[in-house]
Design a protein around this motif. Structure first.
Motif, PDB file in Angstrom:
ATOM      1  N   ALA A 248       0.904  -1.286   0.113  1.00  0.00           N
ATOM      2  CA  ALA A 248       0.120  -0.119   0.086  1.00  0.00           C
ATOM      3  C   ALA A 248       0.789   1.167   0.003  1.00  0.00           C
ATOM      4  O   ALA A 248       1.850   1.378   0.665  1.00  0.00           O
ATOM      5  CB  ALA A 248      -0.926   0.040   1.236  1.00  0.00           C
ATOM      6  N   PRO A 249       0.813   2.209  -1.135  1.00  0.00           N
ATOM      7  CA  PRO A 249       1.485   3.472  -0.984  1.00  0.00           C
ATOM      8  C   PRO A 249       1.317   3.980   0.398  1.00  0.00           C
ATOM      9  O   PRO A 249       0.140   4.217   0.956  1.00  0.00           O
ATOM     10  CB  PRO A 249       0.818   4.258  -2.058  1.00  0.00           C
ATOM     11  CG  PRO A 249       0.279   3.109  -3.115  1.00  0.00           C
ATOM     12  CD  PRO A 249      -0.147   2.199  -2.106  1.00  0.00           C
ATOM     13  N   VAL A 250       2.356   4.864   0.940  1.00  0.00           N
ATOM     14  CA  VAL A 250       2.225   5.535   2.192  1.00  0.00           C
ATOM     15  C   VAL A 250       2.310   7.107   1.557  1.00  0.00           C
ATOM     16  O   VAL A 250       3.378   7.515   0.993  1.00  0.00           O
ATOM     17  CB  VAL A 250       3.507   5.311   2.997  1.00  0.00           C
ATOM     18  CG1 VAL A 250       3.531   6.296   4.176  1.00  0.00           C
ATOM     19  CG2 VAL A 250       3.337   3.778   3.505  1.00  0.00           C
ATOM     20  N   GLY A 251       1.380   7.785   2.143  1.00  0.00           N
ATOM     21  CA  GLY A 251       1.432   9.278   1.648  1.00  0.00           C
ATOM     22  C   GLY A 251       2.524   9.903   2.237  1.00  0.00           C
ATOM     23  O   GLY A 251       2.949   9.526   3.563  1.00  0.00           O
ATOM     24  N   LEU A 252       3.223  10.999   1.899  1.00  0.00           N
ATOM     25  CA  LEU A 252       4.078  11.845   2.311  1.00  0.00           C
ATOM     26  C   LEU A 252       3.913  13.034   2.983  1.00  0.00           C
ATOM     27  O   LEU A 252       4.876  13.560   3.590  1.00  0.00           O
ATOM     28  CB  LEU A 252       5.233  11.823   1.040  1.00  0.00           C
ATOM     29  CG  LEU A 252       5.820  10.687   0.376  1.00  0.00           C
ATOM     30  CD1 LEU A 252       6.770  10.775  -0.624  1.00  0.00           C
ATOM     31  CD2 LEU A 252       6.628   9.864   1.496  1.00  0.00           C
ATOM     32  N   THR A 253       2.734  13.582   2.810  1.00  0.00           N
ATOM     33  CA  THR A 253       2.377  14.628   3.565  1.00  0.00           C
ATOM     34  C   THR A 253       2.446  14.489   5.093  1.00  0.00           C
ATOM     35  O   THR A 253       2.058  13.442   5.686  1.00  0.00           O
ATOM     36  CB  THR A 253       0.717  14.900   3.284  1.00  0.00           C
ATOM     37  OG1 THR A 253       0.511  15.071   2.177  1.00  0.00           O
ATOM     38  CG2 THR A 253       0.339  16.337   4.103  1.00  0.00           C
ATOM     39  N   GLY A 254       3.162  15.435   5.660  1.00  0.00           N
ATOM     40  CA  GLY A 254       3.485  15.426   7.056  1.00  0.00           C
ATOM     41  C   GLY A 254       5.018  14.677   7.465  1.00  0.00           C
ATOM     42  O   GLY A 254       5.521  14.640   8.443  1.00  0.00           O
ATOM     43  N   LYS A 255       5.600  13.760   6.348  1.00  0.00           N
ATOM     44  CA  LYS A 255       6.663  13.341   6.739  1.00  0.00           C
ATOM     45  C   LYS A 255       7.947  13.937   6.685  1.00  0.00           C
ATOM     46  O   LYS A 255       8.071  14.968   5.596  1.00  0.00           O
ATOM     47  CB  LYS A 255       6.926  11.958   5.526  1.00  0.00           C
ATOM     48  CG  LYS A 255       5.546  11.028   5.389  1.00  0.00           C
ATOM     49  CD  LYS A 255       5.859  10.226   6.516  1.00  0.00           C
ATOM     50  CE  LYS A 255       4.965   8.948   6.305  1.00  0.00           C
ATOM     51  NZ  LYS A 255       4.829   8.053   7.888  1.00  0.00           N
ATOM     52  N   ARG A 256       8.862  13.854   7.549  1.00  0.00           N
ATOM     53  CA  ARG A 256       9.880  14.772   7.650  1.00  0.00           C
ATOM     54  C   ARG A 256      11.297  13.838   7.329  1.00  0.00           C
ATOM     55  O   ARG A 256      11.331  12.590   7.606  1.00  0.00           O
ATOM     56  CB  ARG A 256      10.174  15.229   9.092  1.00  0.00           C
ATOM     57  CG  ARG A 256       9.262  16.020   9.774  1.00  0.00           C
ATOM     58  CD  ARG A 256       9.489  16.500  10.961  1.00  0.00           C
ATOM     59  NE  ARG A 256      10.845  17.368  10.838  1.00  0.00           N
ATOM     60  CZ  ARG A 256      11.700  17.690  11.903  1.00  0.00           C
ATOM     61  NH1 ARG A 256      11.488  17.200  13.304  1.00  0.00           N
ATOM     62  NH2 ARG A 256      12.805  18.584  11.863  1.00  0.00           N
ATOM     63  N   ILE A 257      12.034  14.245   6.343  1.00  0.00           N
ATOM     64  CA  ILE A 257      13.023  13.589   5.645  1.00  0.00           C
ATOM     65  C   ILE A 257      14.174  14.240   6.004  1.00  0.00           C
ATOM     66  O   ILE A 257      14.445  15.610   5.411  1.00  0.00           O
ATOM     67  CB  ILE A 257      12.824  13.361   4.282  1.00  0.00           C
ATOM     68  CG1 ILE A 257      11.618  12.270   4.151  1.00  0.00           C
ATOM     69  CG2 ILE A 257      13.988  12.444   3.508  1.00  0.00           C
ATOM     70  CD1 ILE A 257      11.038  11.912   2.720  1.00  0.00           C
ATOM     71  N   GLY A 258      15.314  13.915   6.518  1.00  0.00           N
ATOM     72  CA  GLY A 258      16.597  14.568   6.635  1.00  0.00           C
ATOM     73  C   GLY A 258      17.543  14.040   5.414  1.00  0.00           C
ATOM     74  O   GLY A 258      17.766  13.056   5.085  1.00  0.00           O
ATOM     75  N   TRP A 259      17.963  15.165   4.588  1.00  0.00           N
ATOM     76  CA  TRP A 259      19.083  14.958   3.798  1.00  0.00           C
ATOM     77  C   TRP A 259      20.534  15.215   4.194  1.00  0.00           C
ATOM     78  O   TRP A 259      20.751  16.125   4.860  1.00  0.00           O
ATOM     79  CB  TRP A 259      18.901  15.901   2.617  1.00  0.00           C
ATOM     80  CG  TRP A 259      19.673  16.385   1.516  1.00  0.00           C
ATOM     81  CD1 TRP A 259      20.099  17.482   0.996  1.00  0.00           C
ATOM     82  CD2 TRP A 259      20.420  15.454   0.690  1.00  0.00           C
ATOM     83  NE1 TRP A 259      21.080  17.512   0.015  1.00  0.00           N
ATOM     84  CE2 TRP A 259      21.142  16.213  -0.210  1.00  0.00           C
ATOM     85  CE3 TRP A 259      20.384  13.896   0.564  1.00  0.00           C
ATOM     86  CZ2 TRP A 259      21.901  15.525  -1.122  1.00  0.00           C
ATOM     87  CZ3 TRP A 259      21.067  13.413  -0.366  1.00  0.00           C
ATOM     88  CH2 TRP A 259      21.850  14.069  -1.089  1.00  0.00           C
ATOM     89  N   LEU A 260      21.522  14.298   4.403  1.00  0.00           N
ATOM     90  CA  LEU A 260      22.569  14.086   4.962  1.00  0.00           C
ATOM     91  C   LEU A 260      23.812  14.396   3.691  1.00  0.00           C
ATOM     92  O   LEU A 260      25.081  14.844   3.930  1.00  0.00           O
ATOM     93  CB  LEU A 260      23.006  12.759   5.286  1.00  0.00           C
ATOM     94  CG  LEU A 260      22.191  12.390   6.636  1.00  0.00           C
ATOM     95  CD1 LEU A 260      22.175  10.959   6.793  1.00  0.00           C
ATOM     96  CD2 LEU A 260      22.722  13.180   7.814  1.00  0.00           C
ATOM     97  N   GLY A 261      23.401  14.462   2.479  1.00  0.00           N
ATOM     98  CA  GLY A 261      24.350  15.088   1.167  1.00  0.00           C
ATOM     99  C   GLY A 261      25.527  14.618   1.335  1.00  0.00           C
ATOM    100  O   GLY A 261      25.644  13.266   1.148  1.00  0.00           O
ATOM    101  N   ASP A 262      26.582  15.233   1.542  1.00  0.00           N
ATOM    102  CA  ASP A 262      28.143  14.657   1.209  1.00  0.00           C
ATOM    103  C   ASP A 262      28.545  14.579   2.831  1.00  0.00           C
ATOM    104  O   ASP A 262      29.891  14.377   2.935  1.00  0.00           O
ATOM    105  CB  ASP A 262      28.966  15.478   0.486  1.00  0.00           C
ATOM    106  CG  ASP A 262      29.052  16.728   0.692  1.00  0.00           C
ATOM    107  OD1 ASP A 262      28.697  17.202   1.781  1.00  0.00           O
ATOM    108  OD2 ASP A 262      30.081  17.384   0.281  1.00  0.00           O
TER     109      ASP A 262
END
Length: 463
Positions: A248-262
């Motif tokens: 089942a797809p999970v909606g992304l509204t409200g999800k917090r995602i951390g970007w670690l880059g390099d």
């Protein structure tokens, strides 16, 4: 649509209803392998076509045997399949025929899959570039002059070119994630322990490597993940988890995602890698997620020291019974390092690993998932063993250029490799979306939402 381009879910649905016969699908699979494999060298062992067709016809006339009934799958050549040559790309094992299935092959077979052959891997799976002295190199289908990554390179190329709809792989140091990114498919490294390894030798100490699925969509990943998951009574650390298919797809509204880059510059990147990763992150933002840059949460040097200690210790343990004369340079390097270690060195490395686990737990209290690129470079020339520098920074080991996968591998986190699109030279790249142990279903569900918005694997390679 060409049968060999359809999703595993669609194929299995039609096989179950009789709208598609296993024999028809097998013939299309064999035709596709015949057409494209000579240019990429992904399938390195193939059973006799007449035997395969006979087995497929038997599937059509017999009872339905499981969720993979009638689906052709080629198994990565690090896993034994009964009756097939299983040499792991090494001359030391050339011509050795496996007497029995490994757990992962046995589970796919029991689920009704037709195991058709083996996909290529680096020798003993060492290095993220698929070449070995037995079968040669596997080429990138988007540019056959370049590497396809590894160690599940043959599996990724078979998927990208339509030779299979599902594939198995393994991941110690990005072996499900790097080739997924470089071949525009999906690879999933499950939470450590969810998919059992072999009950051979020590089964308590080494927690770095795991088996997992590869596919052209998260929905298809979920199908194979359910088949290969589940505790084995001969192994400690049982990991029982509810099924994830149908996904089942999970909606992304409200999800917090951390970007670690390099990682604050600690992990050098070739030009364009961060840009294409950030373009993929923009898709997640468009779907409702909040993406925030995260400062380096842990000392990269300490993490690397811990990794290469524990990895060499584990690899050396697996190589000690083999004749040294048959081992490649990187295997000898790992063997010598492992044999020279003291117990306290290993202990100190594991303390660092434990500290990173605790730090990551605090991060996951703030973020639903974290993101890094799947590799620090673009696919490189197929004749090069490994990149010796990135952006002017010298690489001091054969695998330092894959340092970006270590934060996941060191502590057994689940990670989904998402295709990120194509760079200026037309080459694919990917990002790894990862979370705390046990978040497998959530990551796959978020991936399904991303896939519906992008459908990158449906952009076909040149071959």
């Amino acid at each position: 649509m060409d049968l060999t381009r359809r999703s595993a879910a669609d194929l299995l649905g039609d096989l179950a209803t009789g709208a598609l016969s296993a024999a028809e699908l097998m013939q299309a699979t064999l035709d596709r392998i015949d057409a494209v494999n000579p240019s990429v060298n992904a399938v390195v062992v193939l059973r006799d076509p007449d035997d395969l067709m006979a087995e497929a016809r038997g599937k059509d006339s017999g009872p339905k045997t499981g969720p993979l009934h009638g689906l052709p799958i080629a198994v990565k050549d690090l896993a034994n399949v009964a009756g097939m040559v299983s040499c792991m790309g090494s001359p030391a094992l050339a011509g050795v025929v496996a007497p029995a299935d490994d757990i992962i092959a046995a589970r796919m077979r029991a689920a009704g899959a037709i195991l058709i052959g083996k996909t290529n891997t680096p020798e003993f799976g060492l290095g993220s570039h698929t070449f070995n002295p037995v079968y040669g190199a596997t080429a990138n289908p988007y540019d056959t002059r370049l590497s396809c990554g590894g160690s599940s390179g043959g599996a990724a190329v078979a998927l990208a070119t339509g030779m299979t709809a599902l594939a198995d792989g393994g991941d110690m140091m990005g072996s499900l994630r790097n080739p997924a990114g470089w071949n525009n498919v999906y690879g999933f490294r499950p939470s450590w322990g969810r998919v059992p390894g072999e009950p051979i030798g020590d089964t308590f100490l080494h927690q770095l490597s795991t088996l997992g699925p590869m596919a052209r969509s998260p929905e298809d990943l979920a199908i194979l993940l359910d088949v290969i998951s589940g505790p084995d009574p001969r192994l400690p650390y049982p990991f029982a988890a509810p099924p994830v298919a149908p996904l089942a797809p999970v909606g992304l509204t409200g999800k917090r995602i951390g970007w670690l880059g390099d990682w604050g510059g600690a992990m050098p990147m070739e030009a364009g890698i961060l840009d294409i990763s950030e373009a993929a992150l923009a898709v997640l933002e468009d779907l409702g997620a909040t993406v925030e840059p995260v400062a380096p949460p842990f000392d990269a040097k300490a993490m690397w020291t811990s990794w290469i200690t524990l990895r060499s210790w584990q690899v050396a343990a697996s190589l000690t019974a083999l004749p040294r004369a048959h081992l490649k340079d990187s295997a000898i390097w790992e063997l010598d390092r492992g044999l020279a270690m003291s117990a306290m060195e290993v202990h100190r490395a594991s303390v660092i690993r434990s500290e990173w686990f605790r730090t990551a737990a605090r991060l996951f209290a703030q973020y639903d998932a974290l993101v890094l690129p799947t590799a620090q470079v673009w696919p490189f020339e197929i004749a090069r063993p490994w990149p010796t520098e990135i952006a002017g920074v010298a690489m001091d080991t054969y695998h330092r250029w894959m340092q970006v996968v270590i934060p996941v591998s060191l502590i057994g986190l689940p990670a989904l490799a998402l295709p990120a699109g194509f760079g200026a030279a037309g080459l694919p790249a990917g990002i790894q979306l990862f979370g705390p142990r046990g978040s497998d279903a959530s990551l796959l569900g978020m991936g399904a939402t991303y896939h519906a918005a992008t459908e990158w694997p449906q952009k076909r390679p040149a071959v």
